[in-house]
Design a protein around this motif. Structure first.
Motif, PDB file in Angstrom:
ATOM      1  N   THR A 120       0.834  -1.208   0.000  1.00  0.00           N
ATOM      2  CA  THR A 120       0.000   0.000   0.000  1.00  0.00           C
ATOM      3  C   THR A 120       0.867   1.256   0.000  1.00  0.00           C
ATOM      4  O   THR A 120       0.546   2.236  -0.679  1.00  0.00           O
ATOM      5  N   ASP A 121       1.995   1.210   0.756  1.00  0.00           N
ATOM      6  CA  ASP A 121       2.909   2.370   0.761  1.00  0.00           C
ATOM      7  C   ASP A 121       3.390   2.670  -0.659  1.00  0.00           C
ATOM      8  O   ASP A 121       3.358   3.822  -1.119  1.00  0.00           O
ATOM      9  N   SER A 125       2.182   1.630  -3.645  1.00  0.00           N
ATOM     10  CA  SER A 125       1.168   2.033  -4.621  1.00  0.00           C
ATOM     11  C   SER A 125       0.665   3.443  -4.326  1.00  0.00           C
ATOM     12  O   SER A 125       0.386   4.218  -5.248  1.00  0.00           O
ATOM     13  N   ALA A 126       0.574   3.807  -3.025  1.00  0.00           N
ATOM     14  CA  ALA A 126       0.160   5.172  -2.684  1.00  0.00           C
ATOM     15  C   ALA A 126       1.204   6.173  -3.186  1.00  0.00           C
ATOM     16  O   ALA A 126       0.861   7.179  -3.824  1.00  0.00           O
ATOM     17  N   SER A 186       1.138   6.689  -6.912  1.00  0.00           N
ATOM     18  CA  SER A 186       0.023   7.491  -7.431  1.00  0.00           C
ATOM     19  C   SER A 186       0.028   8.892  -6.836  1.00  0.00           C
ATOM     20  O   SER A 186      -0.940   9.639  -6.947  1.00  0.00           O
ATOM     21  N   ASN A 214       0.218   9.770  -3.609  1.00  0.00           N
ATOM     22  CA  ASN A 214      -0.369   9.907  -2.266  1.00  0.00           C
ATOM     23  C   ASN A 214       0.616   9.374  -1.236  1.00  0.00           C
ATOM     24  O   ASN A 214       1.767   9.093  -1.547  1.00  0.00           O
ATOM     25  N   GLY A 215       0.121   9.192  -0.021  1.00  0.00           N
ATOM     26  CA  GLY A 215       0.979   8.640   1.028  1.00  0.00           C
ATOM     27  C   GLY A 215       1.897   9.712   1.609  1.00  0.00           C
ATOM     28  O   GLY A 215       1.826  10.891   1.230  1.00  0.00           O
TER      29      GLY A 215
END
Lengths: 320, 253
Positions: A28-29, A31-32, A35, A37-38
């Motif tokens: 998730t880190d 992919s965020a 894109s 984000n994160g």
């Protein structure tokens, strides 16, 4: 089909490499961050460190793989490679001169200039009689001269710091990879691969010998000029960013030949992708292996893989 | 029909002139055989006529147009060349090698056109290659390899074919097979110029014989009436009686 699998493998390796590093990032880190984000730190790690490093490995490996395939096609000699034909040594000499004068920020342009001067010399000598044999001799000779001058520069290194900088640089590494390096390396490599791709069909005709190829409309002079320019762009930009990385251009085309067959035109693009994958995997190994304070250098690893392969080729050549 | 001729042609390597002041005219649709001792300039003449070696003086003309004015690919479509050494990539199969004959017609991405496919099929028939189309070059016998490379030259489908010693180092079966292929080409209207060492095969197959000695064409037998005995003795240093050759005693010439 096999080409699509190769491209997918390259993409998978790039994605995989984003997870590798001292800061553990979850799916998730990553992919965020990809894109946009994160956390800002994660975004910095992905966009400024890991992604440029992975892409640089892909581009540099691609340049070396395509160069090797084109040189082997042109010389009709499976032992030809950018390292053996002097291109890498000339680029390295340029960079070493910059380090000698304590100008590490000029290493990139200096390596490119070195590759350019080397290519001009090789082409000038080879142009006396346009044939693959003369190109090999010219390349080996110019490369030996560049290596000798590199030794001389190291001999007169002004201080131990400059010398150690030169030695580390010559072991090859992507640890200084960043986006600005990518912006220099990628377009030059693509231009170089473009030159090599353009002569692909002529390399096929050259498999029948130089005279027959000429009778089929191939201009040996034009092929030689595009070949040397293409290899100089690929190798020069690679050496400029990552230092001396040997043997990729020698053995990647062999592996692609085993998978895709002998057509020298197809081998250029296939070896480019395979070279990218190989260098990225090798770089991932060095990253995984290097602990704090002990760095495994990329050029050392590729040589350790490449030299036994080279010797195996020689033995196989003798046996057949 | 496309006509190949040469006017006051001189050529060679570096500063060395190998052939000098040769003028000739190749009659379209004929099999012209070039004979002469080693070093007489046969290969040099063939390479110069093919445009692979630049003329030092004079011109090679295709329908009265100097060869050097032609674009390389245009020239490649007019003149097919079969080299003396039989080189090909060992792992390429016969079909892939034949496709190389279509190189002058293909673009950087180009597929082979319908016309190209027809030319390749014809080359397969003419050179009798259908039985080993998918075998790699390295697995063929010397005679088969020679036939494949002949097929490659036929696949160009050019009006003029220049073949440099196409039967050298072949057994008698393949020597005759290769000569039959060349002869058949002329019956389809192509002009064939070939260098040979075998004088009896020359007399058997040639429509026209050019004899070369020391860089010049010393004899031009337009109707192949047979090589005069004195000429054979003088140029080749041998006797030839009824197609049989025998040595001249040393010192008697």
């Amino acid at each position: 089909m096999r080409l699509i699998l190769l491209i997918l493998a390259a993409i998978a390796c790039i994605l995989l490499s984003l997870f590798l590093g001292s800061a553990p990032l979850s799916l998730t880190d990553v992919s965020a961050a990809l894109s946009g984000n994160g956390s800002e730190l994660n975004q910095q790690i992905i966009w400024e460190l890991r992604l440029p490093r992975a892409l640089l490995a892909i581009f540099i490996g691609a340049g070396l793989g395509a160069s090797g395939a084109a040189l082997q096609g042109y010389t009709r000699n499976e032992l030809a490679a950018p390292g053996i034909l002097g291109f890498s040594a000339c680029a390295a000499l340029g960079a070493v001169v910059a380090l000698y004068f304590g100008l590490p920020h000029l290493v990139t342009p200096a390596a490119l200039i070195g590759a350019g001067i080397g290519a001009t010399l090789i082409l000038g000598i080879a142009g006396l009689k346009k044939s693959a044999g003369v190109l090999i001799l010219a390349g080996v000779g110019v490369g030996a001269l560049a290596t000798a001058i590199t030794g001389l520069v190291m001999n007169f290194a002004p201080n131990p710091w400059a010398l150690s900088e030169i030695v580390y640089w010559m072991m090859g590494s992507l640890r200084h990879a960043d986006m600005s390096g990518l912006f220099i390396c990628a377009p030059l490599t693509l231009l170089g691969i473009g030159c090599l791709w353009f002569i692909g069909p002529d390399l096929k005709s050259l498999s029948l010998g130089e005279l027959t190829a000429q009778s089929l409309g191939v201009s040996i002079g034009k092929v030689q000029a595009l070949l040397v320019t293409g290899v100089a762009l690929c190798v020069g930009s690679g050496v400029a960013i990552a230092g001396a990385i040997g043997f990729v251009g020698l053995f990647v085309p062999h592996i692609t030949r085993m998978i895709f067959g002998p057509d020298p035109a197809r081998l250029i693009t296939r070896s480019a992708i395979a070279g990218g994958i190989f260098l990225l995997l090798a770089d991932m190994v060095t990253r995984a292996w290097s602990g704090p304070g002990t760095t495994l250098y990329l050029g050392i690893l590729t040589s350790l893989i490449g030299v036994p392969f080279f010797l195996w080729l020689v033995v196989r050549e003798v046996r057949t | 029909m496309i006509r190949l001729s040469a006017k006051n042609l001189s050529s060679g390597y570096g500063d060395k002139e190998i052939i000098s002041n040769i003028s000739l005219d190749a009659k379209p649709g004929s099999l012209i055989v070039l004979v002469g001792p080693n070093g007489s300039g046969k290969s040099t003449l063939i390479k110069t006529l093919a445009g692979l070696l630049p003329a030092k003086q004079g011109d090679v003309l295709i329908d009265d147009q100097p060869l050097q004015n032609l674009d390389l690919r245009v020239r490649a479509k007019q003149i097919a060349y079969l080299a003396q050494d039989r080189q090909a990539m060992p792992s390429m199969n016969v079909r892939q090698i034949l496709e190389l004959g279509r190189a002058p017609y293909r673009g950087r991405l180009g597929q082979i056109s319908h016309m190209g496919e027809v030319a390749i099929m014809q080359a397969i028939n003419y050179a009798d290659l259908k039985n080993f189309l998918h075998r790699p070059f390295s697995q063929l016998s010397g005679g088969e390899q020679a036939r494949v490379l002949m097929g490659r030259a036929l696949a160009v489908d050019a009006p003029i074919l220049l073949a440099d010693e196409p039967i050298a180092a072949l057994d008698p079966y393949y020597q005759l097979a290769m000569m039959e292929i060349l002869k058949a080409e002329t019956s389809r209207g192509k002009t064939v110029i070939t260098a040979l060492h075998d004088l009896s095969l020359t007399e058997k197959y040639a429509d026209e014989i050019w004899v070369m000695d020391k860089g010049k064409v010393v004899f031009n037998d337009v109707n192949n009436n047979g090589l005069p005995a004195e000429l054979v003795e003088q140029v080749f240093k041998i006797h030839m009686i009824d197609g049989r050759i025998s040595p001249i005693k040393v010192g008697s010439v």
